[in-house]
Every structure is written in structure tokens, then in C-alpha cells.
Design a protein around this motif. Structure first.
Motif, PDB file in Angstrom:
ATOM      1  N   LEU A  60      -1.042  -4.134  13.149  1.00 18.96           N
ATOM      2  CA  LEU A  60      -1.958  -3.647  12.552  1.00 18.96           C
ATOM      3  C   LEU A  60      -1.432  -3.167  11.300  1.00 18.96           C
ATOM      4  O   LEU A  60      -1.872  -2.962  10.269  1.00 18.96           O
ATOM      5  CB  LEU A  60      -2.451  -2.469  13.267  1.00 18.96           C
ATOM      6  CG  LEU A  60      -3.368  -2.619  14.518  1.00 18.96           C
ATOM      7  CD1 LEU A  60      -3.870  -1.587  15.336  1.00 18.96           C
ATOM      8  CD2 LEU A  60      -4.629  -3.565  14.240  1.00 18.96           C
ATOM      9  N   CYS A  61      -0.076  -2.689  11.166  1.00 15.53           N
ATOM     10  CA  CYS A  61       0.583  -2.277  10.223  1.00 15.53           C
ATOM     11  C   CYS A  61       2.101  -2.793  10.281  1.00 15.53           C
ATOM     12  O   CYS A  61       2.911  -2.295  11.424  1.00 15.53           O
ATOM     13  CB  CYS A  61       0.799  -0.747   9.971  1.00 15.53           C
ATOM     14  SG  CYS A  61      -0.366  -0.092   9.091  1.00 15.53           S
ATOM     15  N   ARG A  62       2.548  -3.389   9.248  1.00 15.73           N
ATOM     16  CA  ARG A  62       3.874  -4.017   9.133  1.00 15.73           C
ATOM     17  C   ARG A  62       4.795  -2.652   8.860  1.00 15.73           C
ATOM     18  O   ARG A  62       4.316  -1.659   8.526  1.00 15.73           O
ATOM     19  CB  ARG A  62       4.450  -4.907   8.187  1.00 15.73           C
ATOM     20  CG  ARG A  62       3.596  -6.139   8.434  1.00 15.73           C
ATOM     21  CD  ARG A  62       3.936  -7.326   7.264  1.00 15.73           C
ATOM     22  NE  ARG A  62       2.949  -8.383   7.351  1.00 15.73           N
ATOM     23  CZ  ARG A  62       3.397  -9.411   8.327  1.00 15.73           C
ATOM     24  NH1 ARG A  62       4.435  -9.266   9.272  1.00 15.73           N
ATOM     25  NH2 ARG A  62       2.691 -10.576   8.386  1.00 15.73           N
ATOM     26  N   ASP A  68      -0.460   7.839   5.186  1.00 19.53           N
ATOM     27  CA  ASP A  68      -1.748   7.743   5.161  1.00 19.53           C
ATOM     28  C   ASP A  68      -2.130   6.465   5.702  1.00 19.53           C
ATOM     29  O   ASP A  68      -3.151   5.998   6.397  1.00 19.53           O
ATOM     30  CB  ASP A  68      -2.465   7.755   3.950  1.00 19.53           C
ATOM     31  CG  ASP A  68      -2.298   9.145   3.307  1.00 19.53           C
ATOM     32  OD1 ASP A  68      -2.265  10.145   4.270  1.00 19.53           O
ATOM     33  OD2 ASP A  68      -2.335   9.548   2.157  1.00 19.53           O
ATOM     34  N   GLU A  69      -1.549   5.298   5.407  1.00 21.11           N
ATOM     35  CA  GLU A  69      -1.618   3.763   5.594  1.00 21.11           C
ATOM     36  C   GLU A  69      -1.357   3.580   7.119  1.00 21.11           C
ATOM     37  O   GLU A  69      -2.356   3.144   8.044  1.00 21.11           O
ATOM     38  CB  GLU A  69      -1.063   2.773   4.895  1.00 21.11           C
ATOM     39  CG  GLU A  69      -1.033   1.497   5.166  1.00 21.11           C
ATOM     40  CD  GLU A  69      -2.577   0.663   5.183  1.00 21.11           C
ATOM     41  OE1 GLU A  69      -2.799  -0.254   5.932  1.00 21.11           O
ATOM     42  OE2 GLU A  69      -3.253   1.243   4.372  1.00 21.11           O
ATOM     43  N   LEU A  70      -0.347   4.210   7.694  1.00 22.22           N
ATOM     44  CA  LEU A  70      -0.090   4.060   9.132  1.00 22.22           C
ATOM     45  C   LEU A  70      -1.232   4.879  10.054  1.00 22.22           C
ATOM     46  O   LEU A  70      -1.628   4.365  10.918  1.00 22.22           O
ATOM     47  CB  LEU A  70       1.235   4.845   9.337  1.00 22.22           C
ATOM     48  CG  LEU A  70       2.463   4.345   8.921  1.00 22.22           C
ATOM     49  CD1 LEU A  70       3.761   4.823   8.770  1.00 22.22           C
ATOM     50  CD2 LEU A  70       2.649   2.739   9.833  1.00 22.22           C
ATOM     51  N   LEU A  71      -1.622   6.052   9.431  1.00 25.58           N
ATOM     52  CA  LEU A  71      -2.722   6.721  10.262  1.00 25.58           C
ATOM     53  C   LEU A  71      -3.980   5.844  10.196  1.00 25.58           C
ATOM     54  O   LEU A  71      -4.643   6.069  11.456  1.00 25.58           O
ATOM     55  CB  LEU A  71      -2.917   8.218   9.668  1.00 25.58           C
ATOM     56  CG  LEU A  71      -1.767   9.210   9.789  1.00 25.58           C
ATOM     57  CD1 LEU A  71      -2.203  10.398   9.019  1.00 25.58           C
ATOM     58  CD2 LEU A  71      -1.631   9.419  11.320  1.00 25.58           C
ATOM     59  N   ARG A  72      -4.315   5.181   9.189  1.00 28.26           N
ATOM     60  CA  ARG A  72      -5.519   4.519   9.038  1.00 28.26           C
ATOM     61  C   ARG A  72      -5.327   3.297   9.980  1.00 28.26           C
ATOM     62  O   ARG A  72      -6.318   2.772  10.757  1.00 28.26           O
ATOM     63  CB  ARG A  72      -5.593   3.830   7.657  1.00 28.26           C
ATOM     64  CG  ARG A  72      -6.391   4.612   6.593  1.00 28.26           C
ATOM     65  CD  ARG A  72      -6.827   4.020   5.549  1.00 28.26           C
ATOM     66  NE  ARG A  72      -5.874   3.438   4.587  1.00 28.26           N
ATOM     67  CZ  ARG A  72      -5.040   4.298   3.642  1.00 28.26           C
ATOM     68  NH1 ARG A  72      -5.511   5.662   3.611  1.00 28.26           N
ATOM     69  NH2 ARG A  72      -4.081   3.890   3.070  1.00 28.26           N
ATOM     70  N   LYS A  76      -7.477   1.983  13.697  1.00 26.22           N
ATOM     71  CA  LYS A  76      -8.169   0.782  14.270  1.00 26.22           C
ATOM     72  C   LYS A  76      -7.795   0.090  15.479  1.00 26.22           C
ATOM     73  O   LYS A  76      -8.356  -0.802  15.842  1.00 26.22           O
ATOM     74  CB  LYS A  76      -7.415  -0.257  13.165  1.00 26.22           C
ATOM     75  CG  LYS A  76      -7.701  -0.152  11.668  1.00 26.22           C
ATOM     76  CD  LYS A  76      -7.039  -0.924  10.840  1.00 26.22           C
ATOM     77  CE  LYS A  76      -7.330  -0.898   9.446  1.00 26.22           C
ATOM     78  NZ  LYS A  76      -6.261  -1.771   8.490  1.00 26.22           N
ATOM     79  N   VAL A  77      -7.109   0.826  16.293  1.00 24.98           N
ATOM     80  CA  VAL A  77      -6.707   0.588  17.665  1.00 24.98           C
ATOM     81  C   VAL A  77      -8.052   0.735  18.569  1.00 24.98           C
ATOM     82  O   VAL A  77      -8.729   1.580  18.418  1.00 24.98           O
ATOM     83  CB  VAL A  77      -5.696   1.568  18.536  1.00 24.98           C
ATOM     84  CG1 VAL A  77      -5.576   1.155  19.774  1.00 24.98           C
ATOM     85  CG2 VAL A  77      -4.450   1.310  17.777  1.00 24.98           C
TER      86      VAL A  77
END
Length: 79
Positions: A60-62, A68-72, A76-77
Motif C-alpha cells: 500500500l505504501c513503499r 500523512d501518506e502513511l496514515l492514508r 486503505k486496509v
């Protein structure tokens, strides 16, 4: 306090049907607390990645340092 050496963390989150409802909400909240607890803005060498799995794993995130991006990505899980 600031971390003195690079830290790379990958959170592997269970997105299976077994986590539906309360357990899934708890999983996401805990992942968010971990990310926020790493104080990423103060620790630029700390990188976090997010992976979820069900019948297969997906990124979902590299590895990154943008809280903020990591929390988004955690949101998505699919549970």
C-alpha cells in the motif's frame, strides 16, 4: 527524542475477513499510533512501509517518511 540511526519499519496488516468490524478498526488505530509514535518529521532517516494481506500481499505504501501518506495507506486496509 530523536533516533540516532536509520530505522526501517514495514507494517504488515491483516486485511482478511477475519478482521472485519472491531478487530479491523483496532488494527488500523494501532498502526496509526505506531506511525505517529515514530515522530517521522523529527526523524528523517526513519522509513515506514505498509503492506496488507488477505489471500495475497499487496504493497500500500513503499518505504517513506511522509506521515500523512502513511496514515492514508493504513486507511486503505480492507477489513
Amino acid at each position: 527524542p530523536s533516533l540516532s540511526s536509520p530505522l526501517h519499519v514495514v507494517l504488515v496488516l491483516d486485511g482478511s475477513a477475519a478482521m472485519a468490524g472491531g478487530p479491523g478498526k483496532q488494527l488500523r488505530q494501532t498502526a496509526e499510533l505506531i506511525i505517529q509514535g515514530l515522530a517521522l518529521p523529527d526523524n528523517p532517516t526513519t522509513l515506514v512501509g505498509i503492506v496488507d494481506f488477505n489471500s495475497r500481499a499487496r504493497t500500500l505504501c513503499r518505504l517513506g517518511n511522509d506521515e500523512d501518506e502513511l496514515l492514508r495507506c493504513v486507511s486503505k486496509v480492507k477489513v
